[in-house]
Design an enzyme around this catalytic site. Structure first.
Site, PDB file in Angstrom:
ATOM      1  N   ASP A   1       0.724  -0.988   0.027  1.00 20.88           N
ATOM      2  CA  ASP A   1       0.286   0.559   0.295  1.00 20.88           C
ATOM      3  C   ASP A   1       1.045   0.894   0.167  1.00 20.88           C
ATOM      4  O   ASP A   1       2.354   0.874   0.000  1.00 20.88           O
ATOM      5  CB  ASP A   1      -0.947   0.241   1.786  1.00 20.88           C
ATOM      6  CG  ASP A   1      -2.265   0.904   1.014  1.00 20.88           C
ATOM      7  OD1 ASP A   1      -3.126   0.527   0.675  1.00 20.88           O
ATOM      8  OD2 ASP A   1      -2.521   2.183   1.157  1.00 20.88           O
TER       9      ASP A   1
ATOM     10  N   ASP B   1       3.407   1.644  -4.677  1.00 22.03           N
ATOM     11  CA  ASP B   1       2.726   3.049  -5.285  1.00 22.03           C
ATOM     12  C   ASP B   1       1.620   2.403  -6.293  1.00 22.03           C
ATOM     13  O   ASP B   1       3.021   2.050  -7.948  1.00 22.03           O
ATOM     14  CB  ASP B   1       2.713   3.536  -5.719  1.00 22.03           C
ATOM     15  CG  ASP B   1       2.070   4.986  -6.103  1.00 22.03           C
ATOM     16  OD1 ASP B   1       1.642   4.687  -6.794  1.00 22.03           O
ATOM     17  OD2 ASP B   1       2.861   6.175  -6.095  1.00 22.03           O
ATOM     18  N   VAL B   2       1.415   2.005  -7.101  1.00 25.45           N
ATOM     19  CA  VAL B   2       0.495   1.103  -8.413  1.00 25.45           C
ATOM     20  C   VAL B   2       1.218   2.138  -9.368  1.00 25.45           C
ATOM     21  O   VAL B   2       0.808   1.664 -10.380  1.00 25.45           O
ATOM     22  CB  VAL B   2      -1.201   0.760  -8.470  1.00 25.45           C
ATOM     23  CG1 VAL B   2      -0.853  -0.016  -7.636  1.00 25.45           C
ATOM     24  CG2 VAL B   2      -1.660   1.967  -8.594  1.00 25.45           C
TER      25      VAL B   2
ATOM     26  N   TYR C   1     -13.737   7.416 -13.182  1.00 26.52           N
ATOM     27  CA  TYR C   1     -13.661   6.327 -13.273  1.00 26.52           C
ATOM     28  C   TYR C   1     -14.257   5.707 -13.907  1.00 26.52           C
ATOM     29  O   TYR C   1     -13.854   3.749 -13.714  1.00 26.52           O
ATOM     30  CB  TYR C   1     -14.869   6.083 -11.872  1.00 26.52           C
ATOM     31  CG  TYR C   1     -14.604   5.261 -10.790  1.00 26.52           C
ATOM     32  CD1 TYR C   1     -13.412   5.304  -9.395  1.00 26.52           C
ATOM     33  CD2 TYR C   1     -15.545   4.551 -10.454  1.00 26.52           C
ATOM     34  CE1 TYR C   1     -13.121   4.080  -8.753  1.00 26.52           C
ATOM     35  CE2 TYR C   1     -16.015   3.443  -9.167  1.00 26.52           C
ATOM     36  CZ  TYR C   1     -14.599   2.538  -8.858  1.00 26.52           C
ATOM     37  OH  TYR C   1     -14.560   2.620  -8.087  1.00 26.52           O
TER      38      TYR C   1
ATOM     39  N   LYS D   1     -12.169   1.921 -14.772  1.00 29.79           N
ATOM     40  CA  LYS D   1     -13.290   0.842 -14.366  1.00 29.79           C
ATOM     41  C   LYS D   1     -13.762  -0.210 -15.446  1.00 29.79           C
ATOM     42  O   LYS D   1     -13.469  -1.788 -15.372  1.00 29.79           O
ATOM     43  CB  LYS D   1     -13.793   0.933 -13.333  1.00 29.79           C
ATOM     44  CG  LYS D   1     -14.396   1.006 -12.247  1.00 29.79           C
ATOM     45  CD  LYS D   1     -13.074   0.248 -11.096  1.00 29.79           C
ATOM     46  CE  LYS D   1     -12.472   1.017  -9.916  1.00 29.79           C
ATOM     47  NZ  LYS D   1     -11.352   0.303  -9.147  1.00 29.79           N
TER      48      LYS D   1
ATOM     49  N   THR E   1     -16.587   2.699   2.753  1.00 26.46           N
ATOM     50  CA  THR E   1     -15.769   2.174   3.389  1.00 26.46           C
ATOM     51  C   THR E   1     -15.285   3.514   3.638  1.00 26.46           C
ATOM     52  O   THR E   1     -15.970   4.506   3.019  1.00 26.46           O
ATOM     53  CB  THR E   1     -14.349   1.906   2.812  1.00 26.46           C
ATOM     54  OG1 THR E   1     -14.801   2.655   0.984  1.00 26.46           O
ATOM     55  CG2 THR E   1     -15.053   0.270   1.786  1.00 26.46           C
TER      56      THR E   1
END
Ligand code: NAI
Length: 254
Positions: free
Chosen positions: A37, A58-59, A144, A148, A179
């Site tokens: 993460d 870090d992606v 987004y 996705k 979340t």
């Protein structure tokens, strides 16, 4: 590492929300865990709770993803939960907001697939957390939704390419889950209500609703499943997404 472990599971974005719940489920299934993460402090806390280890990953940074996966042996399961959404109408959204969302959600998924795909053991499982918005449009969520949707296709291509090694690649597409990511939505009047009106099972999700499916996909019980996208949203994909932009604009009216 324990001798009875089914191997190592890496949970990218495992320090919070769906990733945290998934890490707990995978640990309960016996995996040895790596929490990867950008939030080092939270990742360290989760790793300590689950007797695993935390790494900074870090992606959006290929060097970081390369290093993160290169150091892991006996890699059997990977779950990518890193994601966020910069909202905005298409006619107003700054390019930077678009790019940040696409970088983390879509390019990040590519980089995780690339390097997890190189290092995972034959027969392993890679799971991407996509979204209901990968197939259902929502106002104010162009970046987004597009990112996705891209993740869903990326998973299908990866499933084809990695099948020769028996590596399974699947997506889970959650609807609205409570979340830290979605907490701001709860302050938009009427939004949750409209979501629930369009959700046959009549409730929002909890992180563990998603984690249960993540653990299933990592298990031998899902051994014949690859290239799948599992809708996990109380049936919300059968109806329509709430009008977020309309609600935000109504808030701004005097
Ligand atoms: P969250 O914000 O609770 O957790 C996301 C985690 O990803 C955090 O630990 C964060 O530090 C980490 N992260 C963020 N950027 C990163 C990066 N560049 N590299 C590595 N780690 C990074 O979010 P939540 O809700 O658990 O979301 C997890 C995934 O599920 C995301 O991909 C999100 O788009 C997706 N999702 C969430 C839904 C929801 O309603 N909460 C619905 C559908 C999909």
């Amino acid at each position: 590492m324990s001798t009875s472990s089914p191997g190592v599971a890496v949970v990218v974005g495992g320090a919070s929300g769906i990733g945290l719940a998934s890490a707990r489920r995978l640990r309960a299934s016996g995996f040895d865990l790596v929490i990867a993460d950008i939030n080092d402090e939270a990742a360290g806390t989760v790793a300590a709770e689950l007797d695993g280890r935390a790494i900074h990953l870090d992606v959006t940074d290929e060097g970081s993803v390369t290093t993160g996966f290169a150091g892991i042996e006996d890699l059997r399961a990977v779950v990518n939960c890193a994601g966020l959404s910069i909202p905005g109408a298409i006619t107003e959204l700054e390019l930077a907001g678009w790019q940040t969302t696409v970088d983390i959600c879509l390019t990040g998924s590519f980089l995780v697939l690339k390097h997890a795909g190189r290092h995972i053991a034959d027969g392993g499982s890679i799971t991407m957390i996509a979204s209901l918005n990968g197939r259902q449009p929502g106002t104010g969520m162009a970046a987004y939704c597009a990112a996705k949707a891209g993740v869903l296709m990326l998973v299908e291509v990866a499933a084809l390419e990695l099948a020769e090694r028996g590596v399974r690649v699947n997506a889970v597409s959650p609807g609205l889950v409570q979340t830290p990511l979605t907490e701001p939505l709860s302050f938009i009047p009427g939004l949750t209500e409209e979501y629930l009106e369009n959700t046959p099972l009549g409730r929002v999700g909890q992180p563990d609703d998603v984690a249960a499916t993540v653990a299933f996909l990592a298990s031998a019980d899902a051994g014949w499943m690859t290239g799948a996208a599992i809708d996990l949203n109380g049936g919300a994909h059968l109806q329509r997404y709430p009008d977020i932009l309309g609600k935000v604009r109504a808030l701004a009216q005097p």
